[in-house]
Design a protein around this motif. Structure first.
Motif, mmCIF file in Angstrom:
data_model
loop_
_atom_site.group_PDB
_atom_site.id
_atom_site.type_symbol
_atom_site.label_atom_id
_atom_site.label_comp_id
_atom_site.label_asym_id
_atom_site.label_seq_id
_atom_site.Cartn_x
_atom_site.Cartn_y
_atom_site.Cartn_z
ATOM 1 N N MET A 1 3.677 -3.710 2.202
ATOM 2 C CA MET A 1 4.712 -4.196 1.264
ATOM 3 C C MET A 1 4.061 -4.635 -0.051
ATOM 4 S SD MET A 1 7.526 -7.193 1.867
ATOM 5 C CE MET A 1 8.681 -7.650 0.582
ATOM 6 N N VAL A 2 4.622 -4.186 -1.158
ATOM 7 C CA VAL A 2 4.076 -4.522 -2.476
ATOM 8 C C VAL A 2 4.485 -5.940 -2.858
ATOM 9 C CG1 VAL A 2 4.067 -3.951 -4.920
ATOM 10 C CG2 VAL A 2 4.146 -2.115 -3.227
ATOM 11 N N PRO A 3 3.512 -6.813 -3.176
ATOM 12 C CA PRO A 3 3.885 -8.158 -3.637
ATOM 13 C C PRO A 3 4.796 -8.084 -4.855
ATOM 14 C CG PRO A 3 1.526 -8.004 -3.204
ATOM 15 C CD PRO A 3 2.068 -6.609 -3.131
ATOM 16 N N LEU A 4 5.832 -8.939 -4.882
ATOM 17 C CA LEU A 4 6.804 -8.902 -5.973
ATOM 18 C C LEU A 4 6.177 -9.274 -7.321
ATOM 19 C CD1 LEU A 4 9.864 -10.535 -4.184
ATOM 20 C CD2 LEU A 4 9.441 -8.101 -4.601
ATOM 21 N N ILE A 5 4.998 -9.877 -7.292
ATOM 22 C CA ILE A 5 4.330 -10.255 -8.537
ATOM 23 C C ILE A 5 3.750 -9.063 -9.262
ATOM 24 C CG2 ILE A 5 3.774 -12.668 -8.046
ATOM 25 C CD1 ILE A 5 1.301 -11.727 -6.630
ATOM 26 N N ASN B 1 2.346 7.218 -15.579
ATOM 27 C CA ASN B 1 1.634 8.343 -16.204
ATOM 28 C C ASN B 1 0.216 8.525 -15.672
ATOM 29 O OD1 ASN B 1 3.858 8.954 -17.894
ATOM 30 N ND2 ASN B 1 3.200 7.394 -19.366
ATOM 31 N N ILE B 2 0.009 8.152 -14.414
ATOM 32 C CA ILE B 2 -1.268 8.353 -13.742
ATOM 33 C C ILE B 2 -1.059 9.338 -12.600
ATOM 34 C CG2 ILE B 2 -2.949 7.223 -12.207
ATOM 35 C CD1 ILE B 2 -2.721 4.743 -13.971
ATOM 36 N N ASP B 3 -2.004 10.252 -12.413
ATOM 37 C CA ASP B 3 -1.936 11.221 -11.330
ATOM 38 C C ASP B 3 -2.137 10.480 -10.002
ATOM 39 O OD1 ASP B 3 -2.226 13.235 -9.482
ATOM 40 O OD2 ASP B 3 -3.721 14.371 -10.618
ATOM 41 N N LYS B 4 -1.049 10.268 -9.282
ATOM 42 C CA LYS B 4 -1.095 9.471 -8.055
ATOM 43 C C LYS B 4 -1.870 10.152 -6.938
ATOM 44 C CE LYS B 4 3.311 7.310 -9.283
ATOM 45 N NZ LYS B 4 3.364 8.043 -10.579
ATOM 46 N N SER B 5 -2.139 11.451 -7.075
ATOM 47 C CA SER B 5 -2.938 12.129 -6.053
ATOM 48 C C SER B 5 -4.409 11.729 -6.148
ATOM 49 C CB SER B 5 -2.811 13.651 -6.204
ATOM 50 O OG SER B 5 -3.461 14.102 -7.393
ATOM 51 N N ARG B 6 -4.782 11.046 -7.227
ATOM 52 C CA ARG B 6 -6.188 10.661 -7.427
ATOM 53 C C ARG B 6 -6.467 9.200 -7.085
ATOM 54 N NH1 ARG B 6 -8.173 12.524 -13.309
ATOM 55 N NH2 ARG B 6 -10.200 12.182 -12.284
ATOM 56 N N VAL B 7 -5.412 8.388 -6.974
ATOM 57 C CA VAL B 7 -5.600 6.938 -6.900
ATOM 58 C C VAL B 7 -4.884 6.339 -5.698
ATOM 59 C CG1 VAL B 7 -5.215 4.745 -8.101
ATOM 60 C CG2 VAL B 7 -5.835 6.783 -9.409
ATOM 61 N N GLU B 8 -5.623 5.596 -4.869
ATOM 62 C CA GLU B 8 -5.036 4.738 -3.847
ATOM 63 C C GLU B 8 -4.974 3.329 -4.417
ATOM 64 O OE1 GLU B 8 -6.795 4.843 0.024
ATOM 65 O OE2 GLU B 8 -7.212 6.998 -0.106
ATOM 66 N N LEU B 9 -3.805 2.713 -4.382
ATOM 67 C CA LEU B 9 -3.602 1.390 -4.968
ATOM 68 C C LEU B 9 -3.306 0.376 -3.876
ATOM 69 C CD1 LEU B 9 -3.275 -0.382 -7.525
ATOM 70 C CD2 LEU B 9 -0.856 0.309 -7.566
ATOM 71 N N SER B 10 -4.092 -0.691 -3.839
ATOM 72 C CA SER B 10 -3.917 -1.749 -2.852
ATOM 73 C C SER B 10 -3.655 -3.063 -3.587
ATOM 74 C CB SER B 10 -5.177 -1.865 -1.980
ATOM 75 O OG SER B 10 -5.025 -2.841 -0.982
ATOM 76 N N LEU B 11 -2.448 -3.633 -3.403
ATOM 77 C CA LEU B 11 -2.017 -4.832 -4.116
ATOM 78 C C LEU B 11 -1.945 -6.023 -3.161
ATOM 79 C CD1 LEU B 11 0.912 -3.209 -6.139
ATOM 80 C CD2 LEU B 11 -1.396 -3.696 -6.966
ATOM 81 N N GLU C 1 -9.227 7.952 0.973
ATOM 82 C CA GLU C 1 -9.199 9.412 1.020
ATOM 83 C C GLU C 1 -9.060 10.044 -0.363
ATOM 84 O OE1 GLU C 1 -6.164 10.598 3.723
ATOM 85 O OE2 GLU C 1 -7.134 9.701 5.481
ATOM 86 N N LYS C 2 -8.480 9.311 -1.292
ATOM 87 C CA LYS C 2 -8.309 9.869 -2.639
ATOM 88 C C LYS C 2 -9.573 9.637 -3.459
ATOM 89 C CE LYS C 2 -3.276 9.323 -2.530
ATOM 90 N NZ LYS C 2 -2.063 8.769 -3.210
ATOM 91 N N GLU C 3 -9.539 10.069 -4.709
ATOM 92 C CA GLU C 3 -10.732 9.983 -5.554
ATOM 93 C C GLU C 3 -11.118 8.542 -5.863
ATOM 94 O OE1 GLU C 3 -12.253 11.808 -9.868
ATOM 95 O OE2 GLU C 3 -10.239 12.255 -9.100
ATOM 96 N N PHE C 4 -10.120 7.687 -6.055
ATOM 97 C CA PHE C 4 -10.359 6.294 -6.425
ATOM 98 C C PHE C 4 -9.588 5.359 -5.503
ATOM 99 C CE2 PHE C 4 -11.081 8.603 -10.358
ATOM 100 C CZ PHE C 4 -12.215 7.995 -10.874
ATOM 101 N N LEU C 5 -10.209 4.230 -5.200
ATOM 102 C CA LEU C 5 -9.519 3.105 -4.582
ATOM 103 C C LEU C 5 -9.437 1.998 -5.631
ATOM 104 C CD1 LEU C 5 -8.337 1.448 -2.216
ATOM 105 C CD2 LEU C 5 -10.696 0.808 -1.627
ATOM 106 N N VAL C 6 -8.216 1.535 -5.914
ATOM 107 C CA VAL C 6 -8.004 0.447 -6.863
ATOM 108 C C VAL C 6 -7.425 -0.737 -6.109
ATOM 109 C CG1 VAL C 6 -6.677 -0.328 -8.862
ATOM 110 C CG2 VAL C 6 -7.665 1.967 -8.843
ATOM 111 N N VAL C 7 -8.050 -1.895 -6.265
ATOM 112 C CA VAL C 7 -7.617 -3.113 -5.586
ATOM 113 C C VAL C 7 -7.388 -4.191 -6.636
ATOM 114 C CG1 VAL C 7 -8.185 -4.851 -3.858
ATOM 115 C CG2 VAL C 7 -9.015 -2.497 -3.576
ATOM 116 N N THR C 8 -6.236 -4.842 -6.562
ATOM 117 C CA THR C 8 -5.985 -5.959 -7.466
ATOM 118 C C THR C 8 -5.215 -7.039 -6.709
ATOM 119 O OG1 THR C 8 -5.241 -6.557 -9.697
ATOM 120 C CG2 THR C 8 -3.804 -5.098 -8.424
#
Length: 247
Positions: free
Chosen positions: A1-5, A14-24, A41-48
């Motif tokens: 579940m995505v935090p509401l913040i 406008n980002i190619d979502k096939s390249r980025v895994e986003l963990s919030l 599994e994707k090219e990038f893992l982004v954590v914030t």
């Protein structure tokens, strides 16, 4: 579940979502540590995360990460000899400039973001191996608003951009994609242009000891600083610097 913040759609606009895994996250010990232990599994893992409880900077220094600021890490497997800490500084400077609509964010060698001669951001590059993945992890912390500050800390509270965090994160991700795709070839010129201490007297510090002093003359293609003294030009690729009038 995505935090509401956070707004996932704005962060990935406008980002190619096939390249980025986003963990919030609402809270996390360390975004860099999460990248170290998390396969992707994707090219990038982004954590914030909205809050980071065990944030750190270079040399194990504590980085305060209260709610409402930027605690961001991006990981990939691309081995690269480029000085990623300085390139991340350029990416961060550009990301903030696009949102602030001003050109007042500066860079301090090797990994600090500066506003009004105060540190408002820092970068930590680490390596991590989990399973078969050999990762390069770039952590970026940016102070949007702090209630309590050390004398050398600053923030961006005067710009009222706390509601623009998703847009800043979006620009950070885009910047790393552009660099990976070879579209940030002028990073050295951009770093030198936005340096807070070009042509200023600096002191080189190693293990809390001043080992040299001279005039900062920019960086070379490998990210090493160029120090001018009566002995000519020297290159330093590691250590810390002090600059009178900053911090």
């Amino acid at each position: 579940m995505v935090p509401l913040i956070f707004n996932k759609e704005k962060i990935l606009l406008n980002i190619d979502k096939s390249r980025v895994e986003l963990s919030l996250h609402e809270t996390i010990e360390s975004t860099n540590d999460f990248c170290k232990i998390t396969p992707f599994e994707k090219e990038f893992l982004v954590v914030t995360s909205d809050m980071q409880t065990k944030g750190r900077g270079r040399q194990g220094k504590k980085w305060i990460s209260p709610a409402g600021n930027i605690s961001f890490s991006i990981a990939n497997e691309n081995a690269n000899d480029a000085p990623i800490s300085l390139i991340a500084g350029v990416i961060s400077q550009l990301a903030l400039t696009k949102v602030l609509k001003v050109d007042e964010i500066k860079l301090k060698w090797p990994n600090d973001l500066i506003y009004n001669n105060k540190k408002i951001g820092g970068i930590l590059v680490e390596k991590g191996i989990s399973g078969s993945q050999n990762k390069t992890i770039v952590g970026i912390g940016i102070n949007l608003a702090l209630k309590e500050k050390k004398p050398w800390w600053g923030d961006l509270k005067s710009f009222n951009i706390q509601n623009s965090r998703d847009a800043i994160l979006n620009n950070l991700i885009k910047g790393f994609l552009e660099f990976t795709d070879g579209n940030l070839s002028n990073w050295k010129d951009s770093w030198n242009l936005h340096c807070a201490h070009n042509n200023k007297i600096i002191r080189i510090i190693n293990n809390k000891t001043v080992i040299d002093e001279g005039i900062f003359k920019g960086i070379n293609n490998k990210g090493a600083l160029l120090l001018e003294s009566d002995k000519g030009i020297k290159k330093y690729s590691s250590g810390e610097i002090s600059v009178e009038g900053i911090y």
